[in-house]
Design a protein around this motif. Structure first.
Motif, PDB file in Angstrom:
ATOM      1  N   ARG A 115       7.473   0.698   5.549  1.00  0.00           N
ATOM      2  CA  ARG A 115       7.296   0.250   6.934  1.00  0.00           C
ATOM      3  C   ARG A 115       7.825  -1.168   7.116  1.00  0.00           C
ATOM      4  O   ARG A 115       8.495  -1.476   8.091  1.00  0.00           O
ATOM      5  CB  ARG A 115       5.823   0.327   7.341  1.00  0.00           C
ATOM      6  CG  ARG A 115       5.581  -0.116   8.778  1.00  0.00           C
ATOM      7  CD  ARG A 115       4.180   0.194   9.266  1.00  0.00           C
ATOM      8  NE  ARG A 115       4.086   1.615   9.584  1.00  0.00           N
ATOM      9  CZ  ARG A 115       3.425   2.514   8.884  1.00  0.00           C
ATOM     10  NH1 ARG A 115       2.745   2.170   7.828  1.00  0.00           N
ATOM     11  NH2 ARG A 115       3.415   3.774   9.243  1.00  0.00           N
ATOM     12  N   TYR A 116       7.514  -2.044   6.169  1.00  0.00           N
ATOM     13  CA  TYR A 116       7.954  -3.439   6.283  1.00  0.00           C
ATOM     14  C   TYR A 116       9.483  -3.523   6.304  1.00  0.00           C
ATOM     15  O   TYR A 116      10.056  -4.197   7.161  1.00  0.00           O
ATOM     16  CB  TYR A 116       7.384  -4.272   5.134  1.00  0.00           C
ATOM     17  CG  TYR A 116       7.581  -5.758   5.348  1.00  0.00           C
ATOM     18  CD1 TYR A 116       6.646  -6.501   6.043  1.00  0.00           C
ATOM     19  CD2 TYR A 116       8.713  -6.409   4.874  1.00  0.00           C
ATOM     20  CE1 TYR A 116       6.818  -7.864   6.265  1.00  0.00           C
ATOM     21  CE2 TYR A 116       8.906  -7.762   5.089  1.00  0.00           C
ATOM     22  CZ  TYR A 116       7.965  -8.479   5.781  1.00  0.00           C
ATOM     23  OH  TYR A 116       8.154  -9.822   6.010  1.00  0.00           O
ATOM     24  N   LYS A 117      10.125  -2.848   5.380  1.00  0.00           N
ATOM     25  CA  LYS A 117      11.591  -2.901   5.326  1.00  0.00           C
ATOM     26  C   LYS A 117      12.212  -2.225   6.547  1.00  0.00           C
ATOM     27  O   LYS A 117      13.261  -2.651   7.029  1.00  0.00           O
ATOM     28  CB  LYS A 117      12.098  -2.290   4.023  1.00  0.00           C
ATOM     29  CG  LYS A 117      11.807  -3.203   2.838  1.00  0.00           C
ATOM     30  CD  LYS A 117      12.376  -2.687   1.551  1.00  0.00           C
ATOM     31  CE  LYS A 117      12.149  -3.699   0.431  1.00  0.00           C
ATOM     32  NZ  LYS A 117      12.702  -3.240  -0.840  1.00  0.00           N
ATOM     33  N   HIS A 118      11.568  -1.183   7.054  1.00  0.00           N
ATOM     34  CA  HIS A 118      12.037  -0.538   8.288  1.00  0.00           C
ATOM     35  C   HIS A 118      11.926  -1.523   9.451  1.00  0.00           C
ATOM     36  O   HIS A 118      12.852  -1.636  10.272  1.00  0.00           O
ATOM     37  CB  HIS A 118      11.227   0.733   8.567  1.00  0.00           C
ATOM     38  CG  HIS A 118      11.626   1.440   9.809  1.00  0.00           C
ATOM     39  ND1 HIS A 118      12.833   2.099   9.936  1.00  0.00           N
ATOM     40  CD2 HIS A 118      10.988   1.582  11.000  1.00  0.00           C
ATOM     41  CE1 HIS A 118      12.917   2.624  11.155  1.00  0.00           C
ATOM     42  NE2 HIS A 118      11.810   2.316  11.820  1.00  0.00           N
ATOM     43  N   ASN A 157      -1.428  -0.132   7.653  1.00  0.00           N
ATOM     44  CA  ASN A 157      -0.832   0.385   6.424  1.00  0.00           C
ATOM     45  C   ASN A 157       0.337  -0.520   6.040  1.00  0.00           C
ATOM     46  O   ASN A 157       1.430  -0.395   6.577  1.00  0.00           O
ATOM     47  CB  ASN A 157      -0.369   1.830   6.612  1.00  0.00           C
ATOM     48  CG  ASN A 157       0.322   2.383   5.379  1.00  0.00           C
ATOM     49  OD1 ASN A 157       1.469   2.821   5.464  1.00  0.00           O
ATOM     50  ND2 ASN A 157      -0.326   2.372   4.248  1.00  0.00           N
ATOM     51  N   PHE A 158       0.071  -1.440   5.121  1.00  0.00           N
ATOM     52  CA  PHE A 158       1.084  -2.417   4.711  1.00  0.00           C
ATOM     53  C   PHE A 158       1.953  -1.813   3.611  1.00  0.00           C
ATOM     54  O   PHE A 158       1.837  -2.148   2.438  1.00  0.00           O
ATOM     55  CB  PHE A 158       0.411  -3.710   4.231  1.00  0.00           C
ATOM     56  CG  PHE A 158       1.345  -4.883   4.190  1.00  0.00           C
ATOM     57  CD1 PHE A 158       1.552  -5.640   5.323  1.00  0.00           C
ATOM     58  CD2 PHE A 158       2.016  -5.209   3.038  1.00  0.00           C
ATOM     59  CE1 PHE A 158       2.414  -6.721   5.301  1.00  0.00           C
ATOM     60  CE2 PHE A 158       2.881  -6.288   2.996  1.00  0.00           C
ATOM     61  CZ  PHE A 158       3.084  -7.045   4.128  1.00  0.00           C
ATOM     62  N   SER A 159       2.813  -0.893   4.017  1.00  0.00           N
ATOM     63  CA  SER A 159       3.683  -0.236   3.046  1.00  0.00           C
ATOM     64  C   SER A 159       5.051  -0.910   3.017  1.00  0.00           C
ATOM     65  O   SER A 159       5.512  -1.467   4.020  1.00  0.00           O
ATOM     66  CB  SER A 159       3.852   1.248   3.381  1.00  0.00           C
ATOM     67  OG  SER A 159       4.663   1.421   4.523  1.00  0.00           O
ATOM     68  N   GLU A 196       0.866  -1.178   0.000  1.00  0.00           N
ATOM     69  CA  GLU A 196       0.000   0.000   0.000  1.00  0.00           C
ATOM     70  C   GLU A 196       0.903   1.228   0.000  1.00  0.00           C
ATOM     71  O   GLU A 196       2.041   1.166   0.478  1.00  0.00           O
ATOM     72  CB  GLU A 196      -0.864   0.027   1.262  1.00  0.00           C
ATOM     73  CG  GLU A 196      -1.821  -1.127   1.358  1.00  0.00           C
ATOM     74  CD  GLU A 196      -2.586  -1.153   2.682  1.00  0.00           C
ATOM     75  OE1 GLU A 196      -3.601  -1.851   2.729  1.00  0.00           O
ATOM     76  OE2 GLU A 196      -2.166  -0.501   3.651  1.00  0.00           O
ATOM     77  N   PRO A 197       0.415   2.354  -0.504  1.00  0.00           N
ATOM     78  CA  PRO A 197       1.213   3.586  -0.405  1.00  0.00           C
ATOM     79  C   PRO A 197       1.453   3.900   1.076  1.00  0.00           C
ATOM     80  O   PRO A 197       0.572   3.709   1.908  1.00  0.00           O
ATOM     81  CB  PRO A 197       0.324   4.652  -1.042  1.00  0.00           C
ATOM     82  CG  PRO A 197      -0.689   3.906  -1.837  1.00  0.00           C
ATOM     83  CD  PRO A 197      -0.854   2.563  -1.187  1.00  0.00           C
TER      84      PRO A 197
END
Length: 154
Positions: free
Chosen positions: A85-88, A80-82, A51-52
């Protein structure tokens, strides 16, 4: 075929997201590079699971990274599956948990499972259903109390 490969083949974005979240939960440091390999598979398949980014702040000060912050990121990821965020979260997980996994590997112990079983995904669904059920019961109780208070004031 793994569950991830099957979800990618079926273009089941919700399943892919759930699998990625479970990978972060079971091995936040990605000690066996399962997460990195999975991200490459998803990119190769050109499946848009992201997601954005909602512009929520991602803490850059590593001294602020602790287990509470990691848990908060998990909660935020559900909303918010961005990719950002995931990589962070992966960076935070590696910083917080990689040393504990190295330390524990020198002593006999049970290591976390790197791939989610259907029972773990089902367990998450059951927990979510129980949570929403409890919220619904709480809402009914609150509404009942409000109605009683209003009626008693009349």
């Amino acid at each position: 075929m793994t569950k991830l490969e099957q979800a990618i083949q079926e273009k089941n974005i919700a399943s892919v997201r759930n699998i990625l979240k479970s990978y972060l939960s079971s091995d936040p440091s990605d000690s066996d590079s399962v997460i990195e390999q999975s991200l490459k598979q998803i990119k190769t398949a050109r499946l848009d699971v992201w997601e954005p980014h909602d512009l929520g702040t991602l803490e850059t000060d590593k001294s602020e990274w602790d287990e509470d912050y990691f848990i908060n990121l998990h909660v935020d990821l559900r909303m918010n599956f961005s990719e950002e965020r995931y990589k962070h979260m992966l960076k935070v997980g590696r910083r917080l948990y990689s040393s504990s996994l190295k330390e524990s590997s020198s002593t006999p112990s049970i290591r976390p499972v790197m791939t989610p079983s259907s029972s773990s995904v089902d367990g998450v669904k059951k927990n979510n259903a129980l949570l929403w059920g409890a919220v619904a019961v709480g809402a009914v109780i609150i509404v009942s109390v409000i109605i009683k208070v209003v009626n008693s004031n009349n």
